[in-house]
Design a protein around this motif. Structure first.
Motif, PDB file in Angstrom:
ATOM      1  N   MET A 148      49.265 -22.099  -5.800  1.00 43.60           N
ATOM      2  CA  MET A 148      50.421 -21.549  -4.742  1.00 43.60           C
ATOM      3  C   MET A 148      51.249 -22.714  -4.115  1.00 43.60           C
ATOM      4  O   MET A 148      52.247 -22.808  -3.794  1.00 43.60           O
ATOM      5  N   MET A 149      50.305 -23.334  -3.355  1.00 47.92           N
ATOM      6  CA  MET A 149      50.896 -24.593  -2.669  1.00 47.92           C
ATOM      7  C   MET A 149      51.848 -25.575  -3.407  1.00 47.92           C
ATOM      8  O   MET A 149      52.930 -26.191  -3.136  1.00 47.92           O
ATOM      9  N   GLN A 150      51.312 -25.574  -4.724  1.00 54.96           N
ATOM     10  CA  GLN A 150      51.811 -26.595  -5.591  1.00 54.96           C
ATOM     11  C   GLN A 150      53.247 -26.055  -6.116  1.00 54.96           C
ATOM     12  O   GLN A 150      54.214 -26.749  -6.248  1.00 54.96           O
ATOM     13  N   LEU A 151      53.364 -24.688  -6.344  1.00 59.25           N
ATOM     14  CA  LEU A 151      54.429 -23.913  -6.691  1.00 59.25           C
ATOM     15  C   LEU A 151      55.452 -24.154  -5.426  1.00 59.25           C
ATOM     16  O   LEU A 151      56.620 -24.410  -5.748  1.00 59.25           O
ATOM     17  N   PHE A 157      61.163 -29.165  -3.824  1.00 57.75           N
ATOM     18  CA  PHE A 157      61.477 -30.489  -3.813  1.00 57.75           C
ATOM     19  C   PHE A 157      62.062 -31.038  -5.125  1.00 57.75           C
ATOM     20  O   PHE A 157      62.265 -32.075  -5.377  1.00 57.75           O
ATOM     21  N   MET A 158      61.653 -30.078  -6.221  1.00 57.70           N
ATOM     22  CA  MET A 158      61.868 -30.647  -7.439  1.00 57.70           C
ATOM     23  C   MET A 158      63.456 -29.952  -7.838  1.00 57.70           C
ATOM     24  O   MET A 158      63.740 -28.854  -7.683  1.00 57.70           O
ATOM     25  N   ARG A 159      64.271 -30.921  -8.424  1.00 60.00           N
ATOM     26  CA  ARG A 159      65.618 -30.303  -8.975  1.00 60.00           C
ATOM     27  C   ARG A 159      65.293 -29.262 -10.190  1.00 60.00           C
ATOM     28  O   ARG A 159      64.247 -29.412 -10.882  1.00 60.00           O
ATOM     29  N   VAL A 160      66.344 -28.539 -10.370  1.00 63.12           N
ATOM     30  CA  VAL A 160      66.172 -27.624 -11.429  1.00 63.12           C
ATOM     31  C   VAL A 160      65.941 -28.210 -12.859  1.00 63.12           C
ATOM     32  O   VAL A 160      65.044 -27.580 -13.585  1.00 63.12           O
ATOM     33  N   GLU A 161      66.679 -29.388 -12.980  1.00 67.73           N
ATOM     34  CA  GLU A 161      66.419 -30.001 -14.259  1.00 67.73           C
ATOM     35  C   GLU A 161      64.995 -30.461 -14.572  1.00 67.73           C
ATOM     36  O   GLU A 161      64.591 -30.463 -15.676  1.00 67.73           O
ATOM     37  N   ALA A 162      64.535 -30.953 -13.328  1.00 70.50           N
ATOM     38  CA  ALA A 162      63.107 -31.489 -13.541  1.00 70.50           C
ATOM     39  C   ALA A 162      61.897 -30.343 -13.658  1.00 70.50           C
ATOM     40  O   ALA A 162      61.161 -30.578 -14.409  1.00 70.50           O
ATOM     41  N   THR A 181      62.475 -16.854 -23.826  1.00 68.91           N
ATOM     42  CA  THR A 181      63.801 -16.487 -23.354  1.00 68.91           C
ATOM     43  C   THR A 181      64.597 -17.115 -22.337  1.00 68.91           C
ATOM     44  O   THR A 181      63.596 -17.614 -21.392  1.00 68.91           O
ATOM     45  N   GLN A 182      65.673 -17.241 -22.139  1.00 67.02           N
ATOM     46  CA  GLN A 182      66.369 -17.838 -20.878  1.00 67.02           C
ATOM     47  C   GLN A 182      65.798 -16.971 -19.558  1.00 67.02           C
ATOM     48  O   GLN A 182      65.774 -17.736 -18.451  1.00 67.02           O
ATOM     49  N   ALA A 183      65.808 -15.750 -19.429  1.00 69.43           N
ATOM     50  CA  ALA A 183      65.186 -14.931 -18.283  1.00 69.43           C
ATOM     51  C   ALA A 183      64.032 -15.195 -18.252  1.00 69.43           C
ATOM     52  O   ALA A 183      63.627 -15.432 -16.976  1.00 69.43           O
ATOM     53  N   GLU A 184      63.023 -15.661 -19.152  1.00 74.48           N
ATOM     54  CA  GLU A 184      61.634 -16.074 -18.796  1.00 74.48           C
ATOM     55  C   GLU A 184      61.702 -17.419 -17.981  1.00 74.48           C
ATOM     56  O   GLU A 184      60.798 -17.483 -17.146  1.00 74.48           O
ATOM     57  N   VAL A 185      62.398 -18.180 -18.557  1.00 75.09           N
ATOM     58  CA  VAL A 185      62.385 -19.605 -18.081  1.00 75.09           C
ATOM     59  C   VAL A 185      62.849 -19.371 -16.548  1.00 75.09           C
ATOM     60  O   VAL A 185      62.361 -20.070 -15.688  1.00 75.09           O
ATOM     61  N   ALA A 186      64.090 -18.623 -16.313  1.00 78.66           N
ATOM     62  CA  ALA A 186      64.461 -18.595 -15.145  1.00 78.66           C
ATOM     63  C   ALA A 186      63.474 -17.905 -14.118  1.00 78.66           C
ATOM     64  O   ALA A 186      63.180 -18.519 -12.915  1.00 78.66           O
ATOM     65  N   ARG A 187      62.533 -17.161 -14.586  1.00 88.31           N
ATOM     66  CA  ARG A 187      61.668 -16.595 -13.750  1.00 88.31           C
ATOM     67  C   ARG A 187      60.556 -17.569 -13.244  1.00 88.31           C
ATOM     68  O   ARG A 187      59.898 -17.809 -12.340  1.00 88.31           O
ATOM     69  N   ALA A 188      60.202 -18.286 -14.315  1.00 87.70           N
ATOM     70  CA  ALA A 188      59.247 -19.205 -14.176  1.00 87.70           C
ATOM     71  C   ALA A 188      59.547 -20.542 -13.459  1.00 87.70           C
ATOM     72  O   ALA A 188      58.498 -20.991 -12.670  1.00 87.70           O
ATOM     73  N   ILE A 189      60.721 -21.008 -13.443  1.00 89.32           N
ATOM     74  CA  ILE A 189      61.180 -21.993 -12.626  1.00 89.32           C
ATOM     75  C   ILE A 189      61.837 -21.726 -11.216  1.00 89.32           C
ATOM     76  O   ILE A 189      62.228 -22.529 -10.491  1.00 89.32           O
ATOM     77  N   GLY A 190      62.099 -20.407 -11.093  1.00 88.10           N
ATOM     78  CA  GLY A 190      62.679 -19.902  -9.896  1.00 88.10           C
ATOM     79  C   GLY A 190      64.137 -20.203  -9.630  1.00 88.10           C
ATOM     80  O   GLY A 190      64.702 -20.786  -8.669  1.00 88.10           O
ATOM     81  N   THR A 191      64.754 -19.900 -10.752  1.00 87.15           N
ATOM     82  CA  THR A 191      66.473 -20.026 -10.464  1.00 87.15           C
ATOM     83  C   THR A 191      66.772 -18.619 -11.248  1.00 87.15           C
ATOM     84  O   THR A 191      66.080 -17.695 -11.811  1.00 87.15           O
ATOM     85  N   SER A 230      61.813 -37.142 -12.363  1.00 89.88           N
ATOM     86  CA  SER A 230      62.848 -37.418 -11.456  1.00 89.88           C
ATOM     87  C   SER A 230      62.858 -36.174 -10.588  1.00 89.88           C
ATOM     88  O   SER A 230      63.824 -35.346 -10.540  1.00 89.88           O
ATOM     89  N   ALA A 231      61.971 -36.100  -9.721  1.00 83.92           N
ATOM     90  CA  ALA A 231      61.661 -34.812  -9.097  1.00 83.92           C
ATOM     91  C   ALA A 231      62.270 -34.420  -7.691  1.00 83.92           C
ATOM     92  O   ALA A 231      62.620 -33.513  -7.334  1.00 83.92           O
ATOM     93  N   ALA A 232      62.991 -35.618  -7.317  1.00 81.73           N
ATOM     94  CA  ALA A 232      63.474 -35.613  -5.740  1.00 81.73           C
ATOM     95  C   ALA A 232      64.794 -34.671  -5.858  1.00 81.73           C
ATOM     96  O   ALA A 232      65.630 -34.928  -6.637  1.00 81.73           O
ATOM     97  N   MET A 233      64.913 -33.817  -4.799  1.00 85.08           N
ATOM     98  CA  MET A 233      66.218 -33.027  -4.836  1.00 85.08           C
ATOM     99  C   MET A 233      67.332 -33.972  -4.569  1.00 85.08           C
ATOM    100  O   MET A 233      67.407 -34.902  -3.772  1.00 85.08           O
TER     101      MET A 233
END
Length: 233
Positions: A148-151, A157-162, A181-191, A230-233
């Motif tokens: 959870m801390m990693q999440l 700190f990680m850009r959406v693309e990263a 699906t795109q909806a599943e991707v969105a849920r998984a990466i928080g956007t 390229s994790a920096a925001m």
């Protein structure tokens, strides 16, 4: 759950569901006997285990399948907090059982799932009486807290693309294909799904991925790996 024992037989020998959970192998005989009075449940994909505001029902032990735990926003958007696979714990349940808090997220099965629910009295009895069970519970809890801390770090700190590139690299199969699906991707990466759609289109135009309905195909792994770092925001 049934109070009868759920042990069957295999090759003339008794076989109980606790043998399917590797973490329970070191339990004392009395603790194992207590667990074996409970029977596993078979749940279809999409079954809801709990919703926000509900009282905690018990401690979940997943034997096969997966459970997704989602945080629901007021707009209806949801974020995948974590998944519970065999051998992993549900932090929502552990916190509720130990601290008395209600669920703050929703859990649903993401595929057909076989699990055992330890009612609160059984869970608390085992925590009090079994050192081996306590070790299993708190080791799983610590591992989940670390994840959870990693999440939180990733979301902060990680850009959406990263985050998108990392997800595709981690989940794609050996031939570079990911059914999602795109909806599943969105849920998984928080956007939002709309954000995912734009990012996928951009990557597809650049020849990094191939994107079809419900499918992502890796075309340029090196470019994805560079994007993921390229994790920096």
């Amino acid at each position: 759950m049934s109070a009868r024992t759920s042990c069957g037989s295999e090759g003339g020998r008794a076989r109980c569901w606790t043998t399917e959970a590797q973490d329970l192998a070191a339990l004392e005989p009395a603790a194992r006997a207590t667990l074996e009075r409970l029977s596993p449940a078979e749940l279809p994909q999409g079954a809801v285990l709990f919703r926000p505001g509900e009282a905690v029902k018990g401690y979940v032990i997943v034997l096969s399948g997966h459970v997704g735990v989602h945080l629901l926003g007021p707009s209806g958007r949801d974020i995948l907090l974590y998944e519970v696979a065999p051998g992993q714990s549900c932090i929502q349940s552990t916190l509720g059982l130990l601290g008395g808090e209600a669920y703050s997220a929703e859990a649903t099965t993401s595929q057909p799932t076989r699990l055992v629910l330890l009612p609160k009295p059984v869970f608390l009895e085992l925590v009090d009486s079994s050192a081996a069970f306590r070790k299993v519970v708190f080791a799983a809890f610590a591992e989940r807290m670390q994840a959870m801390m990693q999440l939180i770090e990733t979301m902060s700190f990680m850009r959406v693309e990263a985050r998108l590139a990392t997800l595709v690299l981690e989940r794609a199969d050996a031939d570079g294909t990911l059914a999602i699906t795109q909806a599943e991707v969105a849920r998984a990466i928080g956007t939002a799904r709309e954000v995912v759609s734009r990012r996928l289109d951009k990557l597809a135009r650049a020849g990094v991925i191939g994107a079809e309905r419900g499918l992502i195909r890796v075309l340029d792994r090196a470019a994805l790996e560079a994007l993921a770092t390229s994790a920096a925001m």
